[in-house]
Design an enzyme around this catalytic site. Sequence first.
Site, short mmCIF file in Angstrom:
data_model
loop_
_atom_site.label_atom_id
_atom_site.label_comp_id
_atom_site.label_asym_id
_atom_site.label_seq_id
_atom_site.Cartn_x
_atom_site.Cartn_y
_atom_site.Cartn_z
N GLN B 251 0.83 -1.20 0.00
CA GLN B 251 0.00 0.00 0.00
C GLN B 251 0.86 1.25 0.00
O GLN B 251 0.58 2.22 -0.70
CB GLN B 251 -0.91 -0.02 1.23
CG GLN B 251 -2.17 0.78 1.07
CD GLN B 251 -2.99 0.28 -0.10
OE1 GLN B 251 -2.90 -0.88 -0.49
NE2 GLN B 251 -3.77 1.15 -0.69
N HIS B 254 2.24 3.04 -3.19
CA HIS B 254 1.34 3.74 -4.12
C HIS B 254 1.63 5.23 -4.19
O HIS B 254 1.63 5.83 -5.26
CB HIS B 254 -0.12 3.60 -3.67
CG HIS B 254 -0.82 2.45 -4.30
ND1 HIS B 254 -1.03 2.35 -5.65
CD2 HIS B 254 -1.39 1.34 -3.78
CE1 HIS B 254 -1.68 1.24 -5.92
NE2 HIS B 254 -1.91 0.61 -4.80
N GLU B 319 -10.27 1.68 3.48
CA GLU B 319 -10.55 1.26 2.10
C GLU B 319 -10.36 -0.25 1.97
O GLU B 319 -11.24 -0.98 1.54
CB GLU B 319 -9.60 2.01 1.17
CG GLU B 319 -9.78 1.69 -0.29
CD GLU B 319 -8.67 2.30 -1.15
OE1 GLU B 319 -7.65 2.78 -0.59
OE2 GLU B 319 -8.81 2.28 -2.40
N HIS B 320 -9.17 -0.73 2.33
CA HIS B 320 -8.87 -2.16 2.32
C HIS B 320 -8.66 -2.64 3.75
O HIS B 320 -7.90 -2.03 4.50
CB HIS B 320 -7.57 -2.46 1.57
CG HIS B 320 -7.52 -1.90 0.18
ND1 HIS B 320 -6.89 -0.70 -0.11
CD2 HIS B 320 -7.99 -2.38 -0.99
CE1 HIS B 320 -6.99 -0.47 -1.41
NE2 HIS B 320 -7.65 -1.46 -1.97
N ASP B 353 -6.73 -6.32 -6.07
CA ASP B 353 -6.41 -5.22 -6.98
C ASP B 353 -6.50 -5.64 -8.43
O ASP B 353 -6.88 -4.84 -9.28
CB ASP B 353 -4.97 -4.74 -6.74
CG ASP B 353 -4.85 -3.85 -5.52
OD1 ASP B 353 -5.89 -3.41 -5.01
OD2 ASP B 353 -3.72 -3.63 -5.07
N HIS B 412 -52.48 20.50 -5.75
CA HIS B 412 -52.24 19.06 -5.63
C HIS B 412 -53.57 18.36 -5.29
O HIS B 412 -53.91 17.32 -5.87
CB HIS B 412 -51.22 18.77 -4.52
CG HIS B 412 -49.79 18.98 -4.93
ND1 HIS B 412 -49.32 20.20 -5.36
CD2 HIS B 412 -48.73 18.12 -4.99
CE1 HIS B 412 -48.02 20.07 -5.65
NE2 HIS B 412 -47.65 18.83 -5.44
#
Lengths: 424, 424
Positions: B251, B254, B319-320, B353, B412
């Site tokens: 991770q 990245h 996220e993960h 991934d 209405h």
Amino acid sequence: MRIERVTGQLSLRRTIETGTEEQRRAVRQIIDDVRKHGDAALKTYTEKFDQVTLDSLRVTEAEMKAAYEAMAEDLLCFIREAAANIRDYHARQKRESWMMTKEDGTILGQKLTPLDAVGLYVPGGTAAYPSSVLMNVIPAQVAGVKRIVIVSPPNKHGTLPAGVLVAANELGVKEIYKVGGAQAIAALAYGTETIQPVDKIFGPGNIYVALAKREVFGQVAIDMIAGPSEIVVLADETAKANEVAADLLSQAEHDERASSILVTPSMKFALEVASEVEKQLETLPRKEIAAASLEQYGAIYVTETLEEAVEVVNELAPEHLEVITAEPTSLLGQIRHAGAIFLGRFSSEPVGDYFAGPNHVLPTNGTARFSSGLSVDEFVKKSSIILYSEQALQEHGTKITALARLEGLEAHARAVEERLKSRT
Amino acid sequence: MRIERVTGQLSLRRTIETGTEEQRRAVRQIIDDVRKHGDAALKTYTEKFDQVTLDSLRVTEAEMKAAYEAMAEDLLCFIREAAANIRDYHARQKRESWMMTKEDGTILGQKLTPLDAVGLYVPGGTAAYPSSVLMNVIPAQVAGVKRIVIVSPPNKHGTLPAGVLVAANELGVKEIYKVGGAQAIAALAYGTETIQPVDKIFGPGNIYVALAKREVFGQVAIDMIAGPSEIVVLADETAKANEVAADLLSQAEHDERASSILVTPSMKFALEVASEVEKQLETLPRKEIAAASLEQYGAIYVTETLEEAVEVVNELAPEHLEVITAEPTSLLGQIRHAGAIFLGRFSSEPVGDYFAGPNHVLPTNGTARFSSGLSVDEFVKKSSIILYSEQALQEHGTKITALARLEGLEAHARAVEERLKSRT
């Protein structure tokens, strides 16, 4: 009403309101203030914008009791029946977690979890609708959301409309705060001493509320930026002009920027409806608003054929679509863009606003091209599940490492290789 | 890596990037230019930002051929196998239109319709990932979207990476344009002579792309504002330190702002992992990025118990999430917030991934609290269907009119009454 033969392409897409630089700055200032000063900022802005000094932000039991006393018994029954219909419809939207298994031991799936906490903004003034409370709170409850918070600007007496309070209480909502505008959105997003933050904010509002939602988007989730309401009626000569005219007016009375459009292959019918609209408009209490709306955003489009009329509807991508033709259901497959579709002459749009069951929070301003009405889905998160077995990783590991290296991500490849080398 | 005993509340929620006033102004200027000058503006900005002059914005067949020639045969097979897995998983997310009927003739339902046209932004430079093409395009295709457009900034030779082109072509995407930045987002939202507008824009990008997406939101739909990537590993002593360390590094490589966190009830394991991270870091090609990421956003949190560790995970809403404990599946019910959950030691995050099937476009920066990864749902619209019979309107009409009048909307009420009075 303006009658036009359709020639070129049509679009409801008016430019979206992104506010002036000054409005944006004002909203950012309010949000900063609420983040820094919490409740004190909320009270100061309430004094400034709502002209009332509040002792307590939170609605008290005494206020709730007064609201029930102000509410007619039969209306209470109708609210309960509407709530039951809405709950019944939305229950069918609820989805389950699922999984798939493979013989090599792999398990893949999708886990559904309700949001922890959501906030609902209920506008003040003439647009304070009990039905909005039902339409936003019920899908949240069906989804399983535990904490539901309502915020709404107080009137000059420091209270909220009885209908809003009763609707909230009928659904069991206990956290109701008397705060509106950008300051309410800031409180929901960042929290104050009194108001714990939520995870997602729902509900319409004026330009300041819309800008504030846009501003906090990312910190929390938001539902959509709602624009003025609209209706398109697709009708042929089998429809009744007086009924179609009444439906157009029911939309036009909402807001001067509301849009009411008839699309029909019949010039004769177009003329009848135009004349009925003029007639019925005369006796409406909200005549000025409706007239201004029709003048600016109302239209009757006359096409050559019914097929062409359907295409016009798709170009407009209306929030509400009524199909009042000889065979309305036969057109359903051709309608690609509409928030809600009302079929046949007895499905007048107000049926859906209050009672039938589907949500009345719908994509406005042509956004039905790409978005949907409010549903249980908006209150649920999906987490994907991946369980790989040793066998699966042995078989596919080198493919994964090759793809990682194609993207230049060596550590991704090595993470897999650490498993492949240490087979214990 | 920093090791901390958990005491107070934790949060991944870093302030969201909303850009500087100057960046916002620049983005608005670019969008205005593209709306006014179309293709010419796109070419000018491409010269300015990508330092290349393009003859044609659109990728040609010759460029596609060259991409295939640059691609190894086995990689092409792996891309195809990954695509098949992704398609298989997403096919299970697809939902059907449904309806319910009542004895009084009422029909209520929900119609699902794919979006007409979507655009995918693929970032340039080191972050140009073929896997992003698969992960965004396949759910669109499963949903039934007819027109899929890819935009991506060209390199200095005026081309796109072979992997991106091949992945797009394998999926049958024909419309690929060499344009990036805010100008690409503007083109997708408003259209130019060459690029027809789309209805929704997907894909990550730099701050200018993110601001542009925020700016056009409302005109078109957008997927999300993606932040830097993150992983949380929940592990006990049954996990292997070398494997967990490798996952944290995968991770961290990245992006310097990526976040890698281990949560464990074992100080012994924490120390082992910290030492393994140092060791493995040394030989990584993207060592500088990974080290900076770990330094700023990496952490090992040590809790008293496993239950406490699970609560920390929920606070972080990663996220993960990898769960590498003695019984990972037994914890699944307690995990409320995570974009994707990887269970057991063989489910290393890169498996998801590239290859397993679930989507790798996931909510970052703690937004898994309120949002979900990309799925087929994001490419489909729901329209509600309401068909009321005459009998149903006779029975419930007065309730609807009463509720309309409670909200002060007379027109209405009258729309319903027009039907009740003219019973023909």
